[in-house]
Motif scaffolding. Structure first.
Motif, PDB file in Angstrom:
ATOM      1  N   MET A   1       0.845  -1.205   0.000  1.00 20.85           N
ATOM      2  CA  MET A   1       0.000   0.000   0.000  1.00 20.85           C
ATOM      3  C   MET A   1       0.870   1.240   0.000  1.00 20.85           C
ATOM      4  SD  MET A   1      -3.173   1.111   0.219  1.00 20.85           S
ATOM      5  CE  MET A   1      -3.682   2.834   0.228  1.00 20.85           C
ATOM      6  N   THR A   2       0.811   2.011  -1.074  1.00 18.84           N
ATOM      7  CA  THR A   2       1.521   3.278  -1.101  1.00 18.84           C
ATOM      8  C   THR A   2       0.518   4.368  -1.458  1.00 18.84           C
ATOM      9  OG1 THR A   2       2.040   2.849  -3.402  1.00 18.84           O
ATOM     10  CG2 THR A   2       3.748   2.321  -1.803  1.00 18.84           C
ATOM     11  N   VAL A   3       0.920   5.601  -1.289  1.00 15.31           N
ATOM     12  CA  VAL A   3       0.048   6.725  -1.640  1.00 15.31           C
ATOM     13  C   VAL A   3      -0.031   6.817  -3.164  1.00 15.31           C
ATOM     14  CG1 VAL A   3      -0.203   9.216  -1.447  1.00 15.31           C
ATOM     15  CG2 VAL A   3       0.745   7.905   0.447  1.00 15.31           C
ATOM     16  N   ALA A   4      -1.268   7.082  -3.693  1.00 13.07           N
ATOM     17  CA  ALA A   4      -1.424   7.250  -5.140  1.00 13.07           C
ATOM     18  C   ALA A   4      -0.753   8.550  -5.563  1.00 13.07           C
ATOM     19  CB  ALA A   4      -2.901   7.270  -5.497  1.00 13.07           C
ATOM     20  N   PRO A   6       0.318  11.586  -8.429  1.00 14.27           N
ATOM     21  CA  PRO A   6      -0.443  12.268  -9.486  1.00 14.27           C
ATOM     22  C   PRO A   6      -0.427  11.524 -10.825  1.00 14.27           C
ATOM     23  CG  PRO A   6       0.840  13.843  -8.233  1.00 14.27           C
ATOM     24  CD  PRO A   6       1.212  12.496  -7.712  1.00 14.27           C
ATOM     25  N   VAL A   9      -2.925   8.724 -10.700  1.00 15.50           N
ATOM     26  CA  VAL A   9      -4.287   9.255 -10.809  1.00 15.50           C
ATOM     27  C   VAL A   9      -4.594   9.531 -12.277  1.00 15.50           C
ATOM     28  CG1 VAL A   9      -5.807  11.166 -10.201  1.00 15.50           C
ATOM     29  CG2 VAL A   9      -4.226  10.247  -8.507  1.00 15.50           C
ATOM     30  N   PHE A  12      -5.151   6.373 -14.146  1.00 12.89           N
ATOM     31  CA  PHE A  12      -6.461   5.811 -13.816  1.00 12.89           C
ATOM     32  C   PHE A  12      -7.569   6.543 -14.575  1.00 12.89           C
ATOM     33  CE2 PHE A  12     -10.346   5.939 -11.302  1.00 12.89           C
ATOM     34  CZ  PHE A  12     -10.576   4.606 -11.046  1.00 12.89           C
ATOM     35  N   ALA A 224     -22.534 -11.176 -12.676  1.00 13.61           N
ATOM     36  CA  ALA A 224     -22.993 -10.933 -11.308  1.00 13.61           C
ATOM     37  C   ALA A 224     -22.369  -9.652 -10.802  1.00 13.61           C
ATOM     38  CB  ALA A 224     -22.615 -12.093 -10.387  1.00 13.61           C
ATOM     39  N   GLN A 225     -23.170  -8.783 -10.239  1.00 13.52           N
ATOM     40  CA  GLN A 225     -22.713  -7.471  -9.767  1.00 13.52           C
ATOM     41  C   GLN A 225     -21.811  -6.788 -10.796  1.00 13.52           C
ATOM     42  OE1 GLN A 225     -23.302 -10.123  -6.857  1.00 13.52           O
ATOM     43  NE2 GLN A 225     -21.966  -9.031  -5.443  1.00 13.52           N
ATOM     44  N   LEU A 228     -18.246 -10.493 -15.163  1.00 18.95           N
ATOM     45  CA  LEU A 228     -18.380 -11.860 -15.638  1.00 18.95           C
ATOM     46  C   LEU A 228     -17.903 -12.814 -14.542  1.00 18.95           C
ATOM     47  CD1 LEU A 228     -19.133 -13.271 -18.327  1.00 18.95           C
ATOM     48  CD2 LEU A 228     -16.724 -13.231 -18.915  1.00 18.95           C
TER      49      LEU A 228
END
Lengths: 383, 383
Positions: A1-4, A6, A9, A12, A224-225, A228
């Motif tokens: 876990m690291t900070v996202a 820029p 982002v 993404f 589902a939700q 696939l």
């Protein structure tokens, strides 16, 4: 876990934008900003980047309404990412090159009879045909999606068995990766049909849907939700091998009274009084000629179809069931009747206020489109 | 989409640590660091925070091996977060207060007969019993999970129908939220049974599993890719109402030949030559007395059990099927035989190299534990 960071982002956001353009088609900058919850300056920066990379083109929309500067229309450029889609069926195989945005840019297909149906022959023909198509169109695919009517391990594309093709333990994914020199994803045909319906067909917007299709065999794919479903190791959805008639006909799977033996192609031929292995076109023609007579000829066939669908709805609780392939040739009245009966007999449908049962409208390209989407899953993130 | 800030990262790490302690129990700091991929100073900071808040306690492990300072053992403190679990069955209802870490801290149960089974009575009794239990133990629950043998809408806890309780359209979630003054999540009992097996039972580590249980009715819960499946609007898993015997007995659901009518409690009583609505204890005693005779008495019953399980495995492709409730009283030899036949007859099991079919080992507390886990889902993130 690291900070996202820029740039993460940005990546993404870019990837969300690409997915939206790929599935939704051309849209104005303003509409894209709203759909993604981003402000206009962020959208401008992202679209400018995609334009520079040749992934989209911007145009002034032809019918700009009202005063002020119209929002520019962003068009996905199909050639920006091209994938190879391969649909291996029992009687024939088809390939297509599909571009970013989901458009089929070119295609080829051939019959499979006798020796042509053997894995070696299919693999060689797919490779040669794909190379020719790519050359003709001047395009280079970056990934491939392949579907077969069989039990497939998604992780590596091993076809455990495809009974109607007489295949067993074929390392299809690995072998195609080698000859095509591309990332290859292999799946069950009904599973990829479900994916196509989810992304581009009747299943758009339905978070829980089941796709059931009848060809020589009967298969299913489950959404589902919004995603696939894949069973353990990617084995899933052999809905056609649910027992509906204990003591019934022996199925090739070794069991008896499978749904496939009661509602697959052979069963439909029996209901219509035709020989069991006639050409597909003749079955469809016979169904068209039934007109109002379908009630007499198809009564028992439709009872088995209803029974299996009641089970599917009770077990999975979908809001929508899409019927594909041969089922789409059934008279509309027959499908409506089946729908009514399923809604009446399934307690889960009653709880839901009535499951919808619809025919696929994506036509014969359904599985090619699904294979393309499976290939695009890994591609869009890299674009 | 915004950039994750350091306090968000910390909250995410804290919540991952809480979940690990809740499901895995006491662990050393070193083991926690490894499991979460965090360095020792980050773990120290997080654990120190939890200790200050009274959520965990740290102790020197009794059997410290080797030289050097031993890694401290982190123990979840049950009273740090307590939830109310409610299990409404056809013949009785039970409640429990369950602490952080999954320990049952206290419980109460009562029979349901005649008028006691009506929604008003059940709701009043649950509220009074919960208040008394909380007072006795000096604990205050922060959320409640409730399961009923019925078709439940997860979003708001509406019980659409619970046929064996004679309930229809009961706003159970809403009504319990009012009388308990707590967040309440309501689910189908087999669904919550599946959750308990997934978090604390035979299903730990199985990404794709199906839980099937027989009480008066037969129900199922599905774990797919590590999460509990929910159908559209949360309606799912009415596996007991899959038709296995067309033309068979009429089921209360309005259909005929449902799996429930062939393998539910009444069917087992018929197989054992007992009256259909005898007490549960008598059925279990009768099964225990069968010894080697189970093959004669249970042959047909086991055939229907096998048939339904073949269907479940073919449709959903699980690596594991856990049999709960009344099924756990079946002779081990009978369950082994069913497993063998399912593995032989299901093509998906053959592809998977053999699905495992096991009895639940969580005992009578299974559904209470599942209801508690459903309540904890919203609680752990806030702790």
């Amino acid at each position: 876990m690291t900070v996202a960071r820029p740039d993460e982002v940005r990546r993404f956001n870019r990837s969300s934008l690409l997915r939206l353009l790929h599935t939704g088609g051309p849209a104005t900058r303003a509409a894209l900003a709203t759909a993604l919850g981003l402000n206009r300056s962020t959208i401008k920066m992202l679209v400018d980047g995609l334009t520079e990379d040749g992934v989209v083109e911007e145009k002034v929309p032809r019918m700009a309404r009202g005063a002020g500067r119209p929002s520019l229309l962003v068009l996905p450029q199909p050639q920006a990412a091209v994938v190879l889609a391969v649909d291996v069926q029992v009687e024939h195989a088809g390939i297509a090159l599909v571009g970013f945005g989901g458009q089929i840019l070119g295609r080829n297909s051939w019959n499979l009879r006798g020796r042509q149906r053997e894995p070696d022959e299919v693999i060689t023909h797919v490779a040669e045909s794909a190379a020719m198509l790519a050359q003709d169109l001047g395009l280079r695919p970056v990934a491939a999606g392949v579907c077969v009517p069989g039990v497939v391990r998604r992780a590596d594309g091993l076809v455990h068995t495809a009974a109607n093709l007489c295949w067993g333990e074929v390392a299809l994914g690995q072998r195609l990766r080698t000859v095509l020199d591309l990332p290859v994803v292999v799946g069950n045909d009904a599973e990829f049909g479900a994916l196509a319906e989810h992304v581009r067909g009747a299943g758009r917007g339905a978070a829980d849907a089941v796709f059931v299709s009848a060809d020589v065999g009967v298969g299913g794919g489950l959404i589902a939700q919004g995603a696939l479903l894949r069973g353990s190791a990617g084995y899933l959805g052999e809905i056609g091998h649910m027992t509906v008639r204990p003591g019934g006909r022996i199925c090739h799977c070794g069991n008896e009274g499978c749904w496939e033996t009661e509602v697959g192609e052979a069963a439909l031929c029996r209901a219509l009084g035709m020989p069991e292995h006639g050409p597909r076109g003749a079955i469809v023609a016979e169904l068209l000629e039934l007109h109002g007579d379908w009630e007499t000829h198809l009564r028992e066939y439709l009872d088995w179809l209803t029974l299996g669908l009641v089970n599917v709805v009770n077990i999975l609780g979908p809001e929508l069931v899409v019927l594909g392939d041969l089922f789409t040739a059934l008279p509309d009245g027959a499908v409506a009747r089946v729908g009514e009966q399923v809604r009446r007999r399934s307690m889960v449908s009653r709880a839901l206020g009535g499951v919808r049962i619809e025919k696929s409208r994506l036509g014969a390209d359904l599985k090619l489109l699904g294979a393309a989407e499976a290939a695009f899953e890994g591609v869009l993130a890299m674009l």
